[in-house]
Structures are given as C-alpha cells and as structure tokens.
Design a protein around this motif. Structure first.
Motif, PDB file in Angstrom:
ATOM      1  N   PHE A 126       0.799  -7.527   0.670  1.00 21.02           N
ATOM      2  CA  PHE A 126      -0.150  -8.246   2.425  1.00 21.02           C
ATOM      3  C   PHE A 126       0.542  -6.933   3.103  1.00 21.02           C
ATOM      4  O   PHE A 126      -1.129  -7.004   4.025  1.00 21.02           O
ATOM      5  N   VAL A 127       0.608  -5.865   2.609  1.00 20.02           N
ATOM      6  CA  VAL A 127       0.508  -5.004   3.482  1.00 20.02           C
ATOM      7  C   VAL A 127      -0.683  -4.199   3.685  1.00 20.02           C
ATOM      8  O   VAL A 127      -1.183  -3.319   4.311  1.00 20.02           O
ATOM      9  N   GLU A 128      -0.931  -3.643   1.773  1.00 19.79           N
ATOM     10  CA  GLU A 128      -2.123  -2.748   2.247  1.00 19.79           C
ATOM     11  C   GLU A 128      -2.937  -3.282   1.942  1.00 19.79           C
ATOM     12  O   GLU A 128      -4.705  -3.340   2.961  1.00 19.79           O
ATOM     13  N   GLU A 129      -3.259  -5.414   2.215  1.00 17.29           N
ATOM     14  CA  GLU A 129      -5.069  -5.296   2.143  1.00 17.29           C
ATOM     15  C   GLU A 129      -4.670  -5.431   3.292  1.00 17.29           C
ATOM     16  O   GLU A 129      -6.081  -5.840   4.213  1.00 17.29           O
ATOM     17  N   THR A 130      -4.277  -5.942   4.482  1.00 15.87           N
ATOM     18  CA  THR A 130      -3.957  -5.684   5.822  1.00 15.87           C
ATOM     19  C   THR A 130      -4.257  -4.941   6.682  1.00 15.87           C
ATOM     20  O   THR A 130      -5.193  -4.341   7.762  1.00 15.87           O
ATOM     21  N   LEU A 131      -4.010  -3.427   6.079  1.00 17.58           N
ATOM     22  CA  LEU A 131      -4.777  -2.008   6.750  1.00 17.58           C
ATOM     23  C   LEU A 131      -5.626  -1.887   5.940  1.00 17.58           C
ATOM     24  O   LEU A 131      -6.625  -1.823   7.007  1.00 17.58           O
TER      25      LEU A 131
END
Ligand code: ADP
Ligand code: 5GP
Length: 204
Positions: free
Chosen positions: A88-93
C-alpha cells in the motif's frame, strides 16, 4: 526516490505522546495525505474498527505476513506485534501522493534504513509527567502496561537524534501547524522541483 513520488512521512515518538491524536488532526487539515493502516496482534480497543484503525491479526497471520515479506517494517511493542503493510505504501507513493506512517521508534528506524529519503518526525512530550498523565488519562492501559510504556519512553527519547525534526506536542493545533510547515518546506526542496524547470529549459 523519484521527485514525482509522494513524500514518506514517519511520525513517531513514545506511546501516549499524542501521535494518533495529532495524526488525526493533521489528516483533517490536510486531506491530501494518505494514512497507512498498520497490522497488529493487539486486541481492538472499544470503538476501534478493523481496517480503519488497524488490521487486527492473529499471531499466526502476522507471522505469515513477515515470512511473505509483506511488511515494510515491524516491531514487537509491549507484548504485541505491529507492522506496516508494504505494498500500500509503495503504490501510494508511486502514484504521487504523500503517505504518513504513525509508528513506534524501533519501526521508524527500520524504515530509515530502507527509505533514507523519508522524513522522520519525532513527536516529543512537553515533559515526562505530562506523558504519564496522557497515558493514564487515555484510560486504555493496565498499570503494568503504563509502567512498561514509561520505561520504553525514556529509551525512545534517547533515539531522537536519528530523526530529522522534533515537534513538541504541547497544544495539538500548534503541533499540527509545525508539521504542516515541515511538509510544505520538504515539498519546496530544490531536489523535488529542479527537474521540472530543466525540462522547460530543454523544451525552449
Ligand atoms: P499515542 O498515539 O502517541 O499513543 P494518543 O494520540 O492516543 O497517543 O494520545 C494519548 C492521550 O493524550 C489521549 O488521551 C489524547 O487525547 C491526549 N493528548 C494528545 N495530544 C494532547 C495534547 N496536545 N494535549 C493534551 N492531551 C493530549
Ligand atoms: P497502540 O497499542 O497504543 O495502538 O500502539 C502502540 C505503539 O505502536 C504506538 O507507539 C504506535 O504508534 C505503534 N504502532 C502502530 N502501528 C505501528 C506499525 O505499523 N509499526 C510499528 N513499528 N509501530 C506501530
């Protein structure tokens, strides 16, 4: 990190300092910031909702998340496990949005190893008596848990040196404004902007 990626903001500090409170107030003021929901093996507190406050997991499920490398960081804290779902963190960034992690200190330091370009904010209490009053006042911890959290707090404050910024949470509004100023300044860093101007010049 690519300059068109969002900022990874890590808000950390001792339990009871007001991370959850400040983070909530900040999200209300800056609704463009995306909050990362953590996984935990802790029991839900009254009013906490699965998938909103935390993803509540059994120890076995959490262990599986570790083995499958699904967590960006994880830590054991006062007898329970807590961790940040990585994807989730990687995709949102990558989609250009800023992400905020509200996590304890051991986890924040793991994120610093993996994402040194993150922005590490230490939320500090006005003093240790006020910290204890806040943990007690929240009314969620047993006496033993309060003692453990206070002992942890002293060790955690020692690690302040590893952070980029220190914000004292005296008044919630003031702390939020300081964090907002930090985020604004980080977005204005030349490294995040220069590529746009270079592109213009090339096109002329
Ligand atoms: P953390 O997420 O760091 O464990 P919380 O956000 O749960 O801390 O806050 C702990 C307690 O302190 C809560 O009862 C909260 O209402 C209170 N609190 C948070 N920030 C402040 C503040 N600036 N002044 C007074 N009380 C606060
Ligand atoms: P609580 O039990 O009070 O919700 O959380 C205990 C501590 O765990 C708090 O300091 C909180 O910020 C931290 N925490 C919450 N989620 C995570 C996470 O994903 N990783 C780490 N390392 N700590 C977390």
């Amino acid at each position: 990190m690519d300059s068109d990626h969002g900022l990874l903001l890590v808000l950390s500090g001792p339990s009871g300092v007001g991370k959850g409170t400040v983070c909530k107030a900040l999200r209300e003021r800056m609704n463009e910031i995306v909050y990362s929901v953590s996984a935990t093996t802790r029991q839900p507190r009254a009013g906490e909702v699965d998938g909103v406050n935390y993803f509540f997991k059994s120890k076995e499920e959490f262990q599986q998340m570790i083995e499958q490398d699904q967590l960006l960081e994880w830590a054991e804290y006062v007898g329970n496990y807590y961790g940040t779902p990585r994807r989730f963190v990687e995709e949102t960034l990558a989609s250009g949005r800023d992400v905020i992690l509200e996590i304890e200190v051991q986890g924040a330091l793991q994120v610093k190893e993996k994402f040194p370009q993150g922005i590490f904010l230490f939320l500090a209490p006005p003093d240790l008596t006020e910290l204890q009053n806040r943990i007690v006042g929240r009314g969620t911890e047993t006496e033993e848990s309060i003692r453990n959290r206070m002992a942890m707090a002293k060790a955690e404050i020692e690690l302040m040196d590893k952070y980029d910024y220190v914000v004292v949470n005296d008044v919630i509004d003031t702390a939020c404004e300081k964090i907002r100023a930090i985020i604004t300044a980080e977005h204005l860093k030349k490294e995040r902007q220069i590529h746009k101007f270079r592109k213009w010049i090339k096109e002329v």
